[in-house]
Design a protein around this motif. Sequence first.
Motif, short mmCIF file in Angstrom:
data_model
loop_
_atom_site.label_atom_id
_atom_site.label_comp_id
_atom_site.label_asym_id
_atom_site.label_seq_id
_atom_site.Cartn_x
_atom_site.Cartn_y
_atom_site.Cartn_z
N GLN A 28 0.52 -1.18 -0.07
CA GLN A 28 -0.24 -0.05 -0.19
C GLN A 28 1.01 1.43 -0.31
OE1 GLN A 28 -4.05 -0.24 0.78
NE2 GLN A 28 -3.23 0.41 -1.29
N LYS A 49 -13.07 0.75 -2.02
CA LYS A 49 -12.48 1.54 -2.99
C LYS A 49 -13.87 0.64 -4.12
CE LYS A 49 -8.46 4.09 -2.10
NZ LYS A 49 -7.83 4.34 -2.99
N ASN A 100 -9.34 -3.76 -1.08
CA ASN A 100 -9.53 -2.40 -0.18
C ASN A 100 -11.13 -1.90 -0.73
OD1 ASN A 100 -11.16 0.14 1.37
ND2 ASN A 100 -9.15 1.35 0.58
N GLY A 155 -6.56 0.28 -4.75
CA GLY A 155 -7.82 -0.40 -3.50
C GLY A 155 -7.84 -2.12 -4.35
#
Length: 386
Positions: free
Chosen positions: A248, A313, A310, A255
């Motif tokens: 990240q 996202k 994520n 994402g």
Amino acid sequence: MVSAFIDHRLDGVIRVISIINRNSLQPLYCVYCSTEHDCRTVQADVQIHTDHFSFPYGASDVICKGKHVQNATHVLILSQLTTVLNLSSTDEKDSVDPKMEYLPIRNKVARETFKFNFTICISSLFGDYNNVLQFAQTMEMYKLLGVQHVVIYQTKCGPDLEKLLKHYETEGILEIVSWPIDKFLNPSSGWNIKTHKGDIHYYGQLVTLNECIYRHMYQSRYVLLNDIDEIIMPYKHTNLPRLMEDLQSAHPNVGVFLIENHIFPKTQFEDSGKFKRAEWSNIPGINIMEHIYREPDRKNIFNPTKMIVNPRKVQQTSVHSTLKEIGGCYHVPFNVCRIVHVRVPLQGHLTKEQLFVDKRVWDFEQELIPNVDHTLKLSGLLKVSS
């Protein structure tokens, strides 16, 4: 209708995860209510997901936009305007027909702190699946890798695995979501409609994966989308938190992280037999510790991926990639992280000498084996020696 969520990324619309017959589309209407007698009706925006593997029923989003949708607590989707509702104006307040089944609306508040760091979504558990040993090893491995939460959408399973699931549920790491898809449709037991007939792809897997993402939108920092017999395994990091911290920071806007799937044939056994334990001889299922031979990549054949995402996202997902996401995707290099997938071979003609030795799971043996034993004992599946 499966479940309903506020989508804060789209100005607070209501998103109803649904299953729709693509061959008989018709206008749909949202009835959303903030109290029993304060309901509004609007025509819905219907979005059929582009991946449906040609099955007639597919994962869909029914989007409800209108005044005060953010205040709504329940929603209902109708395929025709009924006389019960006063639909002369979208601004008029309608009264609820108590016989209708409304869905509660979740994700009312967008949060920035999360209960879990890592959640795994297992999309479907069905039939007489009773692979107890591999499931216990996989769950204990994920605990060592830093996973706090596992979700399984369960239609049915074998009796021994049922005991193990109850143990993990009691322990608190496992959430079982009842998924009685077979009561409503004839689900296919595979992804290929030519081979496996049915109304919907692979027990509604595409629906449960999307539902799981929205269910954990504000509960989990990351969600892993993979199958019950797959381990998303970091090779350059000791655990998943360290892997994702590095990935990240190198790709701050991404994402969706795609992880390559690699097959470890269950037909090829490690020669020394040091993990062929007598204690596990009566436990049904595969012992992943015995299978350290990995198939090579096949030329000109796409190597499927699973994902770490994520959830904030992702708008829509398929099995091996997302359909709509924010910030793009990153294909994680094979030597950084890959899936350990012990199963029937895809290249069964290869000899052991033509396979690669991959002993990554052995790095965890000192903690993994006693943890598996402990779990099997607590589940009543392993006899406690006197």
